[in-house]
Scaffold this motif. Structure first.
Motif, PDB file in Angstrom:
ATOM      1  N   PHE A 143       0.855  -1.266   0.004  1.00 60.79           N
ATOM      2  CA  PHE A 143      -0.141   0.256  -0.001  1.00 60.79           C
ATOM      3  C   PHE A 143       0.840   1.348  -0.025  1.00 60.79           C
ATOM      4  O   PHE A 143       1.841   1.460   0.731  1.00 60.79           O
ATOM      5  CB  PHE A 143      -0.911   0.113   1.205  1.00 60.79           C
ATOM      6  N   SER A 144       0.704   2.126  -0.820  1.00 62.32           N
ATOM      7  CA  SER A 144       1.245   3.341  -0.769  1.00 62.32           C
ATOM      8  C   SER A 144       0.476   4.258   0.069  1.00 62.32           C
ATOM      9  O   SER A 144      -0.465   4.336   0.121  1.00 62.32           O
ATOM     10  CB  SER A 144       1.403   4.109  -2.469  1.00 62.32           C
ATOM     11  N   ILE A 145       1.482   4.933   0.882  1.00 59.12           N
ATOM     12  CA  ILE A 145       0.932   6.088   1.567  1.00 59.12           C
ATOM     13  C   ILE A 145       1.240   7.288   1.128  1.00 59.12           C
ATOM     14  O   ILE A 145       2.085   7.879   0.662  1.00 59.12           O
ATOM     15  CB  ILE A 145       2.028   5.938   3.129  1.00 59.12           C
ATOM     16  N   VAL A 146      -0.055   7.997   1.096  1.00 57.86           N
ATOM     17  CA  VAL A 146      -0.048   9.348   0.195  1.00 57.86           C
ATOM     18  C   VAL A 146      -0.701  10.236   1.197  1.00 57.86           C
ATOM     19  O   VAL A 146      -1.396  10.082   1.917  1.00 57.86           O
ATOM     20  CB  VAL A 146      -0.894   9.209  -1.046  1.00 57.86           C
ATOM     21  N   GLY A 147      -0.453  11.645   0.891  1.00 53.31           N
ATOM     22  CA  GLY A 147      -1.016  12.745   1.787  1.00 53.31           C
ATOM     23  C   GLY A 147      -0.163  12.900   2.941  1.00 53.31           C
ATOM     24  O   GLY A 147       0.362  12.360   3.621  1.00 53.31           O
ATOM     25  N   ARG A 148       0.195  14.537   3.089  1.00 57.22           N
ATOM     26  CA  ARG A 148       1.215  14.647   4.103  1.00 57.22           C
ATOM     27  C   ARG A 148       0.614  14.475   5.714  1.00 57.22           C
ATOM     28  O   ARG A 148       1.432  14.053   6.497  1.00 57.22           O
ATOM     29  CB  ARG A 148       1.534  16.227   3.963  1.00 57.22           C
ATOM     30  N   ASP A 149      -0.673  14.477   5.857  1.00 62.12           N
ATOM     31  CA  ASP A 149      -1.408  14.163   6.955  1.00 62.12           C
ATOM     32  C   ASP A 149      -0.964  12.930   7.485  1.00 62.12           C
ATOM     33  O   ASP A 149      -1.079  12.619   8.688  1.00 62.12           O
ATOM     34  CB  ASP A 149      -2.843  14.239   6.919  1.00 62.12           C
ATOM     35  N   PHE A 150      -0.533  11.885   6.745  1.00 59.62           N
ATOM     36  CA  PHE A 150      -0.274  10.592   6.924  1.00 59.62           C
ATOM     37  C   PHE A 150       1.298  10.197   6.984  1.00 59.62           C
ATOM     38  O   PHE A 150       1.824   9.691   7.520  1.00 59.62           O
ATOM     39  CB  PHE A 150      -0.935   9.552   6.088  1.00 59.62           C
ATOM     40  N   LEU A 151       1.900  10.643   5.930  1.00 59.79           N
ATOM     41  CA  LEU A 151       3.157  10.665   5.589  1.00 59.79           C
ATOM     42  C   LEU A 151       4.032  11.210   6.880  1.00 59.79           C
ATOM     43  O   LEU A 151       5.097  10.758   7.532  1.00 59.79           O
ATOM     44  CB  LEU A 151       3.725  11.312   4.575  1.00 59.79           C
ATOM     45  N   LEU A 152       3.522  12.406   7.338  1.00 59.75           N
ATOM     46  CA  LEU A 152       4.283  12.989   8.567  1.00 59.75           C
ATOM     47  C   LEU A 152       3.961  12.683   9.835  1.00 59.75           C
ATOM     48  O   LEU A 152       4.264  13.309  10.797  1.00 59.75           O
ATOM     49  CB  LEU A 152       4.180  14.558   8.245  1.00 59.75           C
ATOM     50  N   LYS A 153       3.131  11.588   9.963  1.00 62.48           N
ATOM     51  CA  LYS A 153       2.389  11.210  11.259  1.00 62.48           C
ATOM     52  C   LYS A 153       3.292   9.609  11.844  1.00 62.48           C
ATOM     53  O   LYS A 153       3.331   8.896  10.607  1.00 62.48           O
ATOM     54  CB  LYS A 153       0.994  11.314  11.448  1.00 62.48           C
ATOM     55  N   TYR A 154       3.368   9.679  12.812  1.00 64.81           N
ATOM     56  CA  TYR A 154       3.940   8.233  13.447  1.00 64.81           C
ATOM     57  C   TYR A 154       2.953   7.094  13.280  1.00 64.81           C
ATOM     58  O   TYR A 154       1.567   7.542  13.435  1.00 64.81           O
ATOM     59  CB  TYR A 154       4.292   8.427  15.093  1.00 64.81           C
ATOM     60  N   PRO A 155       3.267   6.036  12.609  1.00 62.87           N
ATOM     61  CA  PRO A 155       4.543   5.489  12.644  1.00 62.87           C
ATOM     62  C   PRO A 155       5.275   5.755  11.148  1.00 62.87           C
ATOM     63  O   PRO A 155       6.223   5.250  11.171  1.00 62.87           O
ATOM     64  CB  PRO A 155       4.344   4.012  12.838  1.00 62.87           C
ATOM     65  N   ASN A 218      -7.523   4.031  13.463  1.00 60.28           N
ATOM     66  CA  ASN A 218      -7.217   4.104  14.816  1.00 60.28           C
ATOM     67  C   ASN A 218      -6.156   3.532  15.296  1.00 60.28           C
ATOM     68  O   ASN A 218      -5.236   3.948  16.036  1.00 60.28           O
ATOM     69  CB  ASN A 218      -8.399   3.868  15.750  1.00 60.28           C
ATOM     70  N   ASN A 219      -5.619   2.044  14.830  1.00 58.12           N
ATOM     71  CA  ASN A 219      -4.501   1.448  15.316  1.00 58.12           C
ATOM     72  C   ASN A 219      -3.418   1.769  14.695  1.00 58.12           C
ATOM     73  O   ASN A 219      -2.278   1.585  15.403  1.00 58.12           O
ATOM     74  CB  ASN A 219      -5.125  -0.123  14.919  1.00 58.12           C
ATOM     75  N   HIS A 220      -3.285   2.434  13.593  1.00 59.89           N
ATOM     76  CA  HIS A 220      -2.023   2.709  12.832  1.00 59.89           C
ATOM     77  C   HIS A 220      -1.503   4.214  13.147  1.00 59.89           C
ATOM     78  O   HIS A 220      -0.392   4.190  13.386  1.00 59.89           O
ATOM     79  CB  HIS A 220      -2.026   2.485  11.597  1.00 59.89           C
ATOM     80  N   VAL A 221      -2.435   5.275  13.238  1.00 64.83           N
ATOM     81  CA  VAL A 221      -1.912   6.485  13.230  1.00 64.83           C
ATOM     82  C   VAL A 221      -2.404   6.950  14.666  1.00 64.83           C
ATOM     83  O   VAL A 221      -3.554   6.931  14.646  1.00 64.83           O
ATOM     84  CB  VAL A 221      -2.048   7.579  12.187  1.00 64.83           C
ATOM     85  N   GLU A 222      -1.744   7.199  15.572  1.00 62.70           N
ATOM     86  CA  GLU A 222      -2.320   7.427  16.932  1.00 62.70           C
ATOM     87  C   GLU A 222      -2.778   8.769  17.481  1.00 62.70           C
ATOM     88  O   GLU A 222      -2.037   9.563  18.063  1.00 62.70           O
ATOM     89  CB  GLU A 222      -1.135   7.103  18.107  1.00 62.70           C
ATOM     90  N   ASP A 223      -4.004   8.726  16.823  1.00 63.20           N
ATOM     91  CA  ASP A 223      -4.504  10.296  17.377  1.00 63.20           C
ATOM     92  C   ASP A 223      -6.123  10.121  17.603  1.00 63.20           C
ATOM     93  O   ASP A 223      -6.500  10.650  18.416  1.00 63.20           O
ATOM     94  CB  ASP A 223      -4.287  11.119  16.102  1.00 63.20           C
TER      95      ASP A 223
END
Length: 402
Positions: A143-155, A218-223
């Motif tokens: 899966f390609s991760i796209v969008g800065r809101d995801f690329l710049l967030k942990y993990p 919810n399980n992958h980007v912790e916010d």
């Protein structure tokens, strides 16, 4: 956001991933990190070495004639062997090369007993023919991760790119864990290793973007939960930071990239300045049956998806004391990615991700007329944890629990 490239299938994939990555309900049977005391690996003596030889081009492929059965028959290294294997070279950005001998304390060889070891004589270890092949097993599950809101967030934000063409993972304020073959082929340092740079994905410009302050997963980007938003193809670029020094274990250099030395296919980079991002903790690799769903996951910069961060997860397969075999889809460029797991930390009362291995690469073995494919990750054993943690912390006091 996750994307497999097909808009018509995105909604169903989105739903599937949401269900797969939803936090499990906490119970006594939940996978938990088990705190264990680890041995101490301390530097004893450091000596200057002759200036290193650099290859004219980077050889970033790892092949090994030693398959899982071969590793099972390999003799267990003695205490003195381990001291030799865990000694390490350090390549400095000014071209200086040093070699450091180590001492091992508090090590109990019985802690590493495993059915993967055998008392069979070394001479009976069977070798097999190896050839390279594609690294996608059936349907491409990446899966390609796209969008800065995801690329710049942990993990996802802990994944970085190396100027030699590999990937790496942030494991300290200045430290990046990667594969040894990304900087050294077992005999010589690869081209670009002395002036090694580490790339961090950042936005190209600051134009207004739709607000998405928390993850659908919810399980992958912790916010926390958020309304669904379609993937955004924000323009991203790499910002590069130079490496100050690179540590490579002698087990890799002595073993050679084409031998059982792949057990030590890991290296640690120290950056010239802090990266100011959240990093992922290091953890001792638990048995595969203790992993949630026996699943491992990692993100890297696969060559066939230029400029994109690629995430994947799959079921962990056969495991050796130092290696984990699995069939996670990957292409060249993903080597060096940190393999991690998410488990419950009972002491801190929270779910926590830890790097438990380093993705080494693909292995295609032909033995007795039968062809087999593997993707191989180097496990973080207690001794490797002690060594890498010391490289990061600079003391052993903070490295006694893995």
């Amino acid at each position: 956001m996750f994307s497999r490239g097909s808009p018509r299938r995105f909604t169903s994939i989105h739903t599937l991933l949401f269900l797969l990555l939803l936090p499990p309900v906490l119970s006594s049977s939940n996978p938990q990190w088990v705190v264990q005391r680890v041995p101490v690996v301390l530097p004893q003596q450091t000596e200057d070495r002759p200036p290193p030889q650099f290859l004219s081009s980077a050889h970033l492929n790892v092949t090994s004639p030693c398959d899982p059965e071969c590793h099972k028959r390999a003799p267990r290294p003695s205490y003195w062997d381990l001291r030799s294997l865990l000694a390490y070279e350090t390549l400095h950005s000014n071209g200086l090369l040093t070699e450091t001998a180590v001492g091992i304390y508090g090590y109990n060889p019985n802690d590493n007993t495993s059915p993967a070891y055998s008392s069979e004589a070394p001479g009976k270890t069977q070798r097999s023919h190896v050839r390279r092949k594609r690294q996608i097993f059936g349907h491409d599950g990446r899966f390609s991760i796209v969008g800065r809101d995801f690329l710049l967030k942990y993990p996802f934000s802990v994944a970085v790119k190396l100027s030699t063409g590999c990937s790496g993972t942030l494991v300290g304020d200045r430290h990046v864990l990667t594969a040894a073959h990304c900087v050294h082929d077992g005999k010589n340092y690869v081209k670009g290793a002395q002036k090694l740079r580490v790339g961090f994905l950042r936005p190209k410009q600051r134009e207004a973007q739709p607000s998405l302050t928390s993850s659908t997963f919810n399980n992958h980007v912790e916010d926390g939960p958020a309304p669904y938003s379609p993937p955004s193809n924000d323009k991203m670029k790499f910002q590069w930071i130079r490496a100050k020094r690179t540590h490579v274990p002698k087990g890799w250099i002595k073993g050679n990239a084409n031998d059982i030395g792949m057990d030590y296919d890991y290296a640690l980079l120290e950056l010239k300045k802090p990266h100011k991002r959240r990093h992922m903790k290091l953890g001792v690799s638990p048995p595969a049956q203790r992993l949630p769903g026996r699943r491992v996951q990692f993100s890297g910069f696969d060559n066939d998806r230029r400029g994109q961060l690629v995430y994947r997860f799959c079921r962990a397969g056969e495991e050796m004391p130092d290696l984990l075999y699995q069939h996670c889809d990957a292409q060249p460029g993903a080597s060096g990615s940190g393999v991690y797991a998410r488990m419950w930390d009972r002491r801190r009362r929270r779910w926590e991700r830890k790097v438990i291995g380093v993705f080494s690469g693909h292995q295609w073995v032909e033995q007795n007329g039968t062809s087999k494919e593997f993707n191989v990750a180097v496990r973080v054993t207690p001794l490797k944890y002690a060594q890498i943690c010391y490289w990061i912390k600079g003391n052993y006091v903070d490295c006694r629990e893995g």
